[in-house]
Design a protein around this motif. Structure first.
Motif, PDB file in Angstrom:
ATOM      1  N   UNK A   5       0.825  -1.205   0.000  1.00 56.72           N
ATOM      2  CA  UNK A   5       0.000   0.000   0.000  1.00 56.72           C
ATOM      3  C   UNK A   5       0.860   1.257   0.000  1.00 56.72           C
ATOM      4  N   UNK A   6       2.072   1.173   0.483  1.00 56.43           N
ATOM      5  CA  UNK A   6       2.957   2.341   0.518  1.00 56.43           C
ATOM      6  C   UNK A   6       3.152   2.904  -0.897  1.00 56.43           C
ATOM      7  N   UNK A   7       3.520   2.053  -1.836  1.00 53.69           N
ATOM      8  CA  UNK A   7       3.717   2.499  -3.217  1.00 53.69           C
ATOM      9  C   UNK A   7       2.418   2.904  -3.887  1.00 53.69           C
ATOM     10  N   UNK A   8       1.372   2.116  -3.677  1.00 50.69           N
ATOM     11  CA  UNK A   8       0.073   2.424  -4.279  1.00 50.69           C
ATOM     12  C   UNK A   8      -0.471   3.760  -3.767  1.00 50.69           C
ATOM     13  N   UNK A   9      -0.406   3.953  -2.451  1.00 51.78           N
ATOM     14  CA  UNK A   9      -0.921   5.185  -1.865  1.00 51.78           C
ATOM     15  C   UNK A   9      -0.082   6.394  -2.277  1.00 51.78           C
ATOM     16  N   UNK A  10       1.215   6.224  -2.436  1.00 52.55           N
ATOM     17  CA  UNK A  10       2.063   7.331  -2.868  1.00 52.55           C
ATOM     18  C   UNK A  10       1.666   7.775  -4.277  1.00 52.55           C
ATOM     19  N   UNK A  11       1.448   6.823  -5.165  1.00 53.28           N
ATOM     20  CA  UNK A  11       1.032   7.151  -6.537  1.00 53.28           C
ATOM     21  C   UNK A  11      -0.346   7.807  -6.514  1.00 53.28           C
ATOM     22  N   UNK A  12      -1.276   7.248  -5.748  1.00 49.52           N
ATOM     23  CA  UNK A  12      -2.625   7.804  -5.655  1.00 49.52           C
ATOM     24  C   UNK A  12      -2.598   9.226  -5.114  1.00 49.52           C
ATOM     25  N   UNK A  13      -1.828   9.456  -4.060  1.00 46.43           N
ATOM     26  CA  UNK A  13      -1.767  10.781  -3.441  1.00 46.43           C
ATOM     27  C   UNK A  13      -1.144  11.806  -4.383  1.00 46.43           C
ATOM     28  N   UNK A  14      -0.087  11.424  -5.098  1.00 48.72           N
ATOM     29  CA  UNK A  14       0.519  12.369  -6.042  1.00 48.72           C
ATOM     30  C   UNK A  14      -0.391  12.621  -7.240  1.00 48.72           C
ATOM     31  N   UNK A  50       9.106  14.482  -0.258  1.00 45.35           N
ATOM     32  CA  UNK A  50       9.776  15.783  -0.179  1.00 45.35           C
ATOM     33  C   UNK A  50      11.292  15.604  -0.167  1.00 45.35           C
ATOM     34  N   UNK A  51      11.774  14.585   0.538  1.00 43.42           N
ATOM     35  CA  UNK A  51      13.221  14.315   0.563  1.00 43.42           C
ATOM     36  C   UNK A  51      13.748  14.001  -0.827  1.00 43.42           C
ATOM     37  N   UNK A  52      12.940  13.362  -1.632  1.00 48.48           N
ATOM     38  CA  UNK A  52      13.340  13.011  -3.005  1.00 48.48           C
ATOM     39  C   UNK A  52      13.000  14.100  -4.016  1.00 48.48           C
ATOM     40  N   UNK A  53      12.604  15.259  -3.515  1.00 50.89           N
ATOM     41  CA  UNK A  53      12.313  16.439  -4.345  1.00 50.89           C
ATOM     42  C   UNK A  53      11.194  16.198  -5.361  1.00 50.89           C
ATOM     43  N   UNK A  54      10.200  15.417  -4.973  1.00 52.75           N
ATOM     44  CA  UNK A  54       9.030  15.233  -5.831  1.00 52.75           C
ATOM     45  C   UNK A  54       7.925  16.210  -5.464  1.00 52.75           C
ATOM     46  N   UNK A  55       7.912  16.644  -4.196  1.00 52.77           N
ATOM     47  CA  UNK A  55       6.943  17.639  -3.751  1.00 52.77           C
ATOM     48  C   UNK A  55       7.668  18.720  -2.956  1.00 52.77           C
ATOM     49  N   UNK A  56       7.043  19.885  -2.914  1.00 50.05           N
ATOM     50  CA  UNK A  56       7.513  20.990  -2.080  1.00 50.05           C
ATOM     51  C   UNK A  56       6.446  21.245  -1.026  1.00 50.05           C
ATOM     52  N   UNK A  76       6.155   6.971 -12.641  1.00 51.77           N
ATOM     53  CA  UNK A  76       5.507   6.207 -11.574  1.00 51.77           C
ATOM     54  C   UNK A  76       6.551   5.393 -10.820  1.00 51.77           C
ATOM     55  N   UNK A  77       7.524   4.853 -11.526  1.00 53.77           N
ATOM     56  CA  UNK A  77       8.601   4.100 -10.861  1.00 53.77           C
ATOM     57  C   UNK A  77       9.340   4.993  -9.869  1.00 53.77           C
ATOM     58  N   UNK A  78       9.576   6.240 -10.242  1.00 52.56           N
ATOM     59  CA  UNK A  78      10.277   7.170  -9.369  1.00 52.56           C
ATOM     60  C   UNK A  78       9.486   7.434  -8.082  1.00 52.56           C
ATOM     61  N   UNK A  79       8.177   7.546  -8.212  1.00 51.73           N
ATOM     62  CA  UNK A  79       7.323   7.766  -7.037  1.00 51.73           C
ATOM     63  C   UNK A  79       7.404   6.563  -6.101  1.00 51.73           C
ATOM     64  N   UNK A  80       7.299   5.378  -6.666  1.00 52.92           N
ATOM     65  CA  UNK A  80       7.328   4.156  -5.857  1.00 52.92           C
ATOM     66  C   UNK A  80       8.677   3.999  -5.166  1.00 52.92           C
ATOM     67  N   UNK A  81       9.751   4.240  -5.894  1.00 52.30           N
ATOM     68  CA  UNK A  81      11.085   4.131  -5.293  1.00 52.30           C
ATOM     69  C   UNK A  81      11.318   5.207  -4.228  1.00 52.30           C
ATOM     70  N   UNK A  82      10.698   6.365  -4.396  1.00 54.48           N
ATOM     71  CA  UNK A  82      10.889   7.458  -3.440  1.00 54.48           C
ATOM     72  C   UNK A  82      10.379   7.116  -2.046  1.00 54.48           C
ATOM     73  N   UNK A  83       9.373   6.264  -1.973  1.00 56.21           N
ATOM     74  CA  UNK A  83       8.839   5.886  -0.663  1.00 56.21           C
ATOM     75  C   UNK A  83       9.418   4.557  -0.190  1.00 56.21           C
TER      76      UNK A  83
END
Length: 171
Positions: A5-14, A50-56, A76-83
């Motif tokens: 859910x960590x990766x799925x929720x990160x993609x959904x939230x972004x 935020x640490x991976x500079x995807x959001x401010x 999408x891969x970048x988002x999943x790897x970021x979390x």
């Protein structure tokens, strides 16, 4: 592949964040309410994003989060790897110790699957998901989005069309 859910929720939230056409930051409480994701879970995910500079983040009244980069540049891969979500379908996490501390017979199969999944998710951008979602919403509402012919038609053809209009409809 173990996509939790960590990766799925990160993609959904972004995706939710990107879908907001607001010039103002979006609060995690708003995303939480729309997507039914725990606010404390979103806080953990957005700290990593935020640490991976995807959001401010913007503090204070009217604060919240906004995308740090253009949607077309975020895969999408970048988002999943970021979390810290591993994209691995091997039993041994790629260590080649799956069968009595040796590589199992199907290890290379799962490694190839990992590569295919990563390539697929790496080729999809956040912008593509936003465009797909907006098209789906428009279709459901019965509204047909207008096509900007300036973006579709080459400049030379636009000039020819303009000349034809002036000759058919003189001023």
């Amino acid at each position: 592949m173990r996509l939790t859910t960590k990766g799925r929720f990160a993609v959904t939230a972004l995706l939710d964040l990107a879908m907001q056409r607001s010039a103002h930051p979006v609060t995690l409480a708003e995303i939480s309410q729309r997507q039914q994701i725990s606010l404390s879970y979103l806080e953990q995910l957005f700290a990593k994003l935020r640490q991976r500079a995807l959001v401010d983040s913007v503090r204070g009244p009217g604060g919240g989060y906004c995308l740090a980069r253009d949607m077309a540049e975020v895969s999408i891969a970048e988002i999943i790897l970021a979390v810290d979500e591993p994209m691995d379908s091997t039993q041994c996490s790629g260590k080649e110790n799956c069968h009595n501390d040796k590589k199992c017979m199907t290890h290379d199969l799962w490694i190839k699957l990992n590569d295919l999944i990563f390539d697929h998710l790496g080729a999809i951008t956040l912008k593509q998901l936003v465009d797909d979602q907006r098209a789906r919403q428009a279709k459901q509402s019965g509204v047909v989005p207008m096509l900007d012919m300036r973006k579709v038609m080459p400049e030379r053809e636009r000039g020819v069309m303009a000349e034809r209009e002036h000759s058919v409809y003189p001023a």
